[in-house]
Scaffold this motif. Structure first.
Motif, PDB file in Angstrom:
ATOM      1  N   LYS A 155      66.847 -65.328 -41.234  1.00  0.00           N
ATOM      2  CA  LYS A 155      67.970 -64.935 -40.378  1.00  0.00           C
ATOM      3  C   LYS A 155      67.798 -65.354 -38.926  1.00  0.00           C
ATOM      4  CE  LYS A 155      69.363 -60.815 -43.004  1.00  0.00           C
ATOM      5  NZ  LYS A 155      69.675 -59.359 -42.890  1.00  0.00           N
ATOM      6  N   PHE A 156      66.588 -65.717 -38.538  1.00  0.00           N
ATOM      7  CA  PHE A 156      66.305 -65.963 -37.126  1.00  0.00           C
ATOM      8  C   PHE A 156      67.296 -66.933 -36.495  1.00  0.00           C
ATOM      9  CE2 PHE A 156      61.434 -65.058 -37.510  1.00  0.00           C
ATOM     10  CZ  PHE A 156      61.711 -63.711 -37.656  1.00  0.00           C
ATOM     11  N   ILE A 157      67.407 -68.121 -37.068  1.00  0.00           N
ATOM     12  CA  ILE A 157      68.207 -69.170 -36.435  1.00  0.00           C
ATOM     13  C   ILE A 157      69.704 -68.884 -36.484  1.00  0.00           C
ATOM     14  CG2 ILE A 157      68.860 -71.603 -36.558  1.00  0.00           C
ATOM     15  CD1 ILE A 157      65.980 -72.269 -37.271  1.00  0.00           C
ATOM     16  N   PRO A 158      70.309 -68.649 -37.662  1.00  0.00           N
ATOM     17  CA  PRO A 158      71.768 -68.434 -37.660  1.00  0.00           C
ATOM     18  C   PRO A 158      72.203 -67.213 -36.880  1.00  0.00           C
ATOM     19  CG  PRO A 158      70.823 -67.953 -39.834  1.00  0.00           C
ATOM     20  CD  PRO A 158      69.754 -68.621 -39.032  1.00  0.00           C
ATOM     21  N   LEU A 159      71.424 -66.144 -36.938  1.00  0.00           N
ATOM     22  CA  LEU A 159      71.800 -64.924 -36.229  1.00  0.00           C
ATOM     23  C   LEU A 159      71.733 -65.131 -34.715  1.00  0.00           C
ATOM     24  CD1 LEU A 159      72.645 -61.980 -36.596  1.00  0.00           C
ATOM     25  CD2 LEU A 159      70.225 -61.344 -36.553  1.00  0.00           C
ATOM     26  N   LEU A 164      74.159 -66.315 -29.312  1.00  0.00           N
ATOM     27  CA  LEU A 164      74.177 -67.238 -28.176  1.00  0.00           C
ATOM     28  C   LEU A 164      75.589 -67.759 -27.913  1.00  0.00           C
ATOM     29  CD1 LEU A 164      70.977 -69.462 -28.484  1.00  0.00           C
ATOM     30  CD2 LEU A 164      71.540 -67.866 -26.650  1.00  0.00           C
ATOM     31  N   SER A 165      76.335 -67.997 -28.966  1.00  0.00           N
ATOM     32  CA  SER A 165      77.713 -68.462 -28.799  1.00  0.00           C
ATOM     33  C   SER A 165      78.526 -67.462 -27.989  1.00  0.00           C
ATOM     34  CB  SER A 165      78.357 -68.691 -30.175  1.00  0.00           C
ATOM     35  OG  SER A 165      79.679 -69.152 -30.036  1.00  0.00           O
ATOM     36  N   ASP A 166      78.347 -66.181 -28.283  1.00  0.00           N
ATOM     37  CA  ASP A 166      79.034 -65.141 -27.514  1.00  0.00           C
ATOM     38  C   ASP A 166      78.572 -65.151 -26.055  1.00  0.00           C
ATOM     39  OD1 ASP A 166      80.343 -64.346 -29.814  1.00  0.00           O
ATOM     40  OD2 ASP A 166      78.915 -62.739 -30.265  1.00  0.00           O
ATOM     41  N   LEU A 167      77.279 -65.336 -25.851  1.00  0.00           N
ATOM     42  CA  LEU A 167      76.733 -65.376 -24.489  1.00  0.00           C
ATOM     43  C   LEU A 167      77.372 -66.501 -23.684  1.00  0.00           C
ATOM     44  CD1 LEU A 167      74.608 -64.824 -22.219  1.00  0.00           C
ATOM     45  CD2 LEU A 167      73.052 -66.299 -23.496  1.00  0.00           C
ATOM     46  N   PHE A 168      77.414 -67.700 -24.244  1.00  0.00           N
ATOM     47  CA  PHE A 168      77.942 -68.847 -23.512  1.00  0.00           C
ATOM     48  C   PHE A 168      79.438 -68.688 -23.231  1.00  0.00           C
ATOM     49  CE2 PHE A 168      74.363 -71.378 -25.697  1.00  0.00           C
ATOM     50  CZ  PHE A 168      73.486 -71.086 -24.657  1.00  0.00           C
ATOM     51  N   LEU A 169      80.178 -68.142 -24.181  1.00  0.00           N
ATOM     52  CA  LEU A 169      81.599 -67.909 -23.946  1.00  0.00           C
ATOM     53  C   LEU A 169      81.817 -66.925 -22.805  1.00  0.00           C
ATOM     54  CD1 LEU A 169      82.983 -67.728 -27.609  1.00  0.00           C
ATOM     55  CD2 LEU A 169      83.436 -69.507 -25.905  1.00  0.00           C
ATOM     56  N   PHE A 192      69.892 -57.471 -26.800  1.00  0.00           N
ATOM     57  CA  PHE A 192      69.837 -56.186 -27.500  1.00  0.00           C
ATOM     58  C   PHE A 192      70.570 -56.262 -28.833  1.00  0.00           C
ATOM     59  CE2 PHE A 192      71.358 -52.016 -28.718  1.00  0.00           C
ATOM     60  CZ  PHE A 192      70.200 -51.251 -28.621  1.00  0.00           C
ATOM     61  N   ASN A 193      71.756 -56.845 -28.826  1.00  0.00           N
ATOM     62  CA  ASN A 193      72.533 -56.927 -30.067  1.00  0.00           C
ATOM     63  C   ASN A 193      71.814 -57.775 -31.110  1.00  0.00           C
ATOM     64  OD1 ASN A 193      74.599 -55.351 -29.013  1.00  0.00           O
ATOM     65  ND2 ASN A 193      75.699 -57.109 -28.181  1.00  0.00           N
ATOM     66  N   PHE A 194      71.188 -58.857 -30.666  1.00  0.00           N
ATOM     67  CA  PHE A 194      70.446 -59.703 -31.600  1.00  0.00           C
ATOM     68  C   PHE A 194      69.266 -58.957 -32.202  1.00  0.00           C
ATOM     69  CE2 PHE A 194      66.585 -62.407 -31.906  1.00  0.00           C
ATOM     70  CZ  PHE A 194      66.913 -63.088 -33.069  1.00  0.00           C
ATOM     71  N   ARG A 457      63.092 -71.548 -27.635  1.00  0.00           N
ATOM     72  CA  ARG A 457      63.480 -72.935 -27.939  1.00  0.00           C
ATOM     73  C   ARG A 457      64.948 -73.016 -28.320  1.00  0.00           C
ATOM     74  NH1 ARG A 457      58.209 -74.019 -31.807  1.00  0.00           N
ATOM     75  NH2 ARG A 457      56.637 -73.844 -30.158  1.00  0.00           N
ATOM     76  N   LEU A 458      65.403 -72.054 -29.117  1.00  0.00           N
ATOM     77  CA  LEU A 458      66.811 -72.049 -29.525  1.00  0.00           C
ATOM     78  C   LEU A 458      67.731 -71.883 -28.317  1.00  0.00           C
ATOM     79  CD1 LEU A 458      66.923 -69.956 -32.825  1.00  0.00           C
ATOM     80  CD2 LEU A 458      67.696 -72.316 -32.519  1.00  0.00           C
ATOM     81  N   MET A 459      67.317 -71.083 -27.353  1.00  0.00           N
ATOM     82  CA  MET A 459      68.107 -70.923 -26.142  1.00  0.00           C
ATOM     83  C   MET A 459      68.344 -72.279 -25.477  1.00  0.00           C
ATOM     84  SD  MET A 459      69.575 -68.922 -23.760  1.00  0.00           S
ATOM     85  CE  MET A 459      68.942 -67.247 -23.839  1.00  0.00           C
ATOM     86  N   LEU A 460      67.291 -73.082 -25.367  1.00  0.00           N
ATOM     87  CA  LEU A 460      67.421 -74.405 -24.749  1.00  0.00           C
ATOM     88  C   LEU A 460      68.196 -75.366 -25.637  1.00  0.00           C
ATOM     89  CD1 LEU A 460      63.865 -74.945 -23.179  1.00  0.00           C
ATOM     90  CD2 LEU A 460      65.928 -74.009 -22.124  1.00  0.00           C
ATOM     91  N   VAL A 461      67.936 -75.321 -26.931  1.00  0.00           N
ATOM     92  CA  VAL A 461      68.618 -76.231 -27.851  1.00  0.00           C
ATOM     93  C   VAL A 461      70.120 -75.993 -27.833  1.00  0.00           C
ATOM     94  CG1 VAL A 461      68.962 -76.795 -30.291  1.00  0.00           C
ATOM     95  CG2 VAL A 461      66.648 -76.616 -29.363  1.00  0.00           C
ATOM     96  N   GLU A 462      70.540 -74.757 -28.001  1.00  0.00           N
ATOM     97  CA  GLU A 462      71.966 -74.457 -28.024  1.00  0.00           C
ATOM     98  C   GLU A 462      72.606 -74.712 -26.666  1.00  0.00           C
ATOM     99  OE1 GLU A 462      73.777 -73.707 -30.757  1.00  0.00           O
ATOM    100  OE2 GLU A 462      71.909 -74.098 -31.843  1.00  0.00           O
ATOM    101  N   PHE A 463      71.852 -74.487 -25.603  1.00  0.00           N
ATOM    102  CA  PHE A 463      72.378 -74.739 -24.261  1.00  0.00           C
ATOM    103  C   PHE A 463      72.677 -76.223 -24.075  1.00  0.00           C
ATOM    104  CE2 PHE A 463      72.261 -75.645 -19.764  1.00  0.00           C
ATOM    105  CZ  PHE A 463      72.918 -74.574 -19.190  1.00  0.00           C
ATOM    106  N   PHE A 464      71.713 -77.075 -24.420  1.00  0.00           N
ATOM    107  CA  PHE A 464      71.897 -78.502 -24.164  1.00  0.00           C
ATOM    108  C   PHE A 464      72.681 -79.224 -25.258  1.00  0.00           C
ATOM    109  CE2 PHE A 464      68.473 -77.657 -21.116  1.00  0.00           C
ATOM    110  CZ  PHE A 464      69.057 -78.239 -19.988  1.00  0.00           C
ATOM    111  N   LEU A 465      72.958 -78.574 -26.361  1.00  0.00           N
ATOM    112  CA  LEU A 465      73.961 -79.100 -27.283  1.00  0.00           C
ATOM    113  C   LEU A 465      75.362 -78.856 -26.733  1.00  0.00           C
ATOM    114  CD1 LEU A 465      72.593 -78.001 -30.783  1.00  0.00           C
ATOM    115  CD2 LEU A 465      72.714 -80.335 -29.879  1.00  0.00           C
ATOM    116  N   ARG A 466      75.497 -77.820 -25.943  1.00  0.00           N
ATOM    117  CA  ARG A 466      76.807 -77.414 -25.420  1.00  0.00           C
ATOM    118  C   ARG A 466      77.082 -77.964 -24.022  1.00  0.00           C
ATOM    119  NH1 ARG A 466      79.446 -72.417 -27.332  1.00  0.00           N
ATOM    120  NH2 ARG A 466      81.225 -71.942 -25.996  1.00  0.00           N
TER     121      ARG A 466
END
Length: 492
Positions: A155-159, A164-169, A192-194, A457-466
């Motif tokens: 669940k780590f990655i998809p959750l 993160l999508s909510d955070l960026f929006l 917290f929600n995560f 790492r996911l924070m950076l990955v999703e950030f720089f994909l967006r």
């Protein structure tokens, strides 16, 4: 919340070698420093630490005065609240790892340093973080927590991506409305929600958006002896008296803690069943430990870590941003557009940037341990005898910026751990252990070490994909680092 074992060549992965394998020919010297006049010396040190000098300068002046990275001092909070404020400070990477060696140091009740909050804050239990591995409950509790994290692995990655999508929006909406976006508040809500969703298996419906504030209210009286509010110096006496002199009773936050406990208990029935049936841990005790892991360890760590990570990466500038987005997008493209564990492992610069953020500003700066036996610890150029029962204290930001290990240690170098730089990972100690070690039931290394690395790492990955790049403002506040986004440039 480490750097310098340059003289301990072959001991990179075994913390028990942290002192004993150092060169035997180093001169044995008395530990410099003293504790001052009884009672008043500790108060003087407390005022210097919090108000006159600040913690970094407090430590630097003593290193310079004694010409030693091992010395005696008092650590706040000092008289009244502390059992004993006297410590032996170890501020170099040769001596620091002794704090990980549980055969030589006792980690009983030292999570918060020279004092321990009442167990009334945690339902009357000494939770796992306060236990020494030699205590019977430690193994069962840590095994339960490690098992829980392992069972959530898929669940780590998809959750985290969803949150993160909510955070960026939220950040984009704020910028479009008022021209800037407060990262910390949105990050706290997301974190917290995560964490709640991951560990409990469901959303925090009963808490709504109140979770982070409830955690802050619960933690404040426990951590008050360690903090300062940054008030004008004229008010330092009043603040010191209120925060650093006495322990706050748990009944002040009893209702707050009950709300948190009830939410965790109601949402984690299957987790508590597993604790009771497979590990022999009473449901009540398991829930208090789960709550502590989620709110103190995981959420508390992310609350400090994510703003720090964004601060260093955001401030590094366009060149690093370009390198990160090129690496991240290329690897994801090769992986059919998917972000997976194997894809993340191929992002060498991204991994290095996360390690560098943890090195230069570890989220947990302090480590403590009480000597179980007489021992000799080594710095780069001397040996020192520590007696059984003495408290050993390490300040990680100094150890992880040891100039005898790291070139330009005060500078954020994103590629520091790429290629040959990977050999330096054994000097990164943010997790209460070496980066090259793993958490086990026998040690006190953070059970969520791998999860912390992954979400960073996911924070950076999703950030720089967006996004291609960003501009930020950074301010230092009493609780740490505050980050405000000024611009977020969408991926071209």
């Amino acid at each position: 919340m480490l750097l310098n074992l340059i003289t301990m060549s072959s001991s990179s992965s075994n913390p028990s070698n942290s002192s004993s394998s150092a060169p035997a020919k180093l001169p044995l010297k008395p530990i410099p420093g003293d504790y001052g006049v009884p009672f008043y010396g500790a108060i003087k040190d407390r005022y210097n630490y919090f108000y006159n000098q600040g913690k970094d300068e407090f430590f630097k002046t003593r290193i310079q005065k004694y010409n030693s990275t091992v010395f005696r001092t008092n650590m706040p909070p000092g008289p009244f609240i502390a059992r004993n404020p006297k410590v032996i400070a170890v501020f170099n990477a040769v001596s620091f790892p002794v704090l990980f060696d549980t055969s030589k140091v006792e980690k009983r009740n030292v999570l918060d340093g020279t004092y321990m909050p009442s167990t009334s804050f945690t339902g009357g239990y000494r939770v796992c973080a306060y236990l020494d591995p030699s205590e019977p409950n430690h193994a069962s509790l840590k095994r339960f927590l490690l098992s829980l994290l392992a069972s959530r692995h898929h669940k780590f990655i998809p959750l985290f991506q969803n949150h993160l999508s909510d955070l960026f929006l939220n950040l984009e909406t704020e910028i479009s409305k008022i021209g800037k976006a407060d990262f910390n508040t949105s990050s706290d809500d997301m974190s917290f929600n995560f964490v709640f969703s991951l560990l409990c298996g469901s959303e925090s419906t009963s808490l709504g958006s109140k979770g982070p504030n409830l955690v802050a209210v619960w933690l404040t009286p426990q951590l008050a002896p360690q903090i300062t509010l940054g008030l004008p110096k004229l008010l330092s006496f009043a603040e010191d008296f209120l925060l650093h002199t006495f322990s706050y009773p748990a009944f002040l936050v009893k209702s707050t803690y009950k709300k948190l406990y009830d939410a965790f208990y109601e949402s984690s029935a299957s987790v508590l069943d597993e604790a009771e049936n497979s590990f022999g841990i009473p449901r009540d005790e398991a829930c208090h430990n789960l709550l502590f892991l989620a709110c103190f360890n995981a959420f508390g760590g992310m609350k400090l870590l994510f703003p720090t990570l964004i601060k260093w990466v955001g401030s590094a500038g366009e060149n690093l941003h370009r390198q990160l987005r090129n690496e991240i997008r290329a690897v994801v493209k090769e992986n059919d557009g998917n972000v997976t564990f194997s894809a993340l492992d191929k992002m060498t610069l991204t991994k290095s940037v996360v390690y560098e953020a943890l090195r230069i500003e570890p989220p947990v700066p302090f480590q403590y341990g009480k000597a179980k036996e007489d021992m000799v610890v080594h710095s780069h150029d001397a040996a020192f005898e520590i007696k059984k029962g003495e408290m050993i204290f390490g300040y990680q930001p100094f150890a992880t910026k040891d100039p005898k290990i790291f070139e330009n240690p005060e500078e954020f170098v994103g590629h520091r751990f790429v290629g040959e730089g990977e050999k330096l990972l054994k000097y990164v100690y943010w997790s209460n252990g070496r980066e090259t070690d793993d958490p086990t039931v026998e040690n006190k290394q953070c059970a969520g070490k791998d999860l912390v690395l992954l979400v960073s790492r996911l924070m950076l990955v999703e950030f720089f994909l967006r996004y291609d790049t960003c501009t930020i403002d950074v301010t230092t506040v009493s609780s740490g680092t505050s980050v405000t986004f000024r611009t977020l440039t969408k991926a071209s």
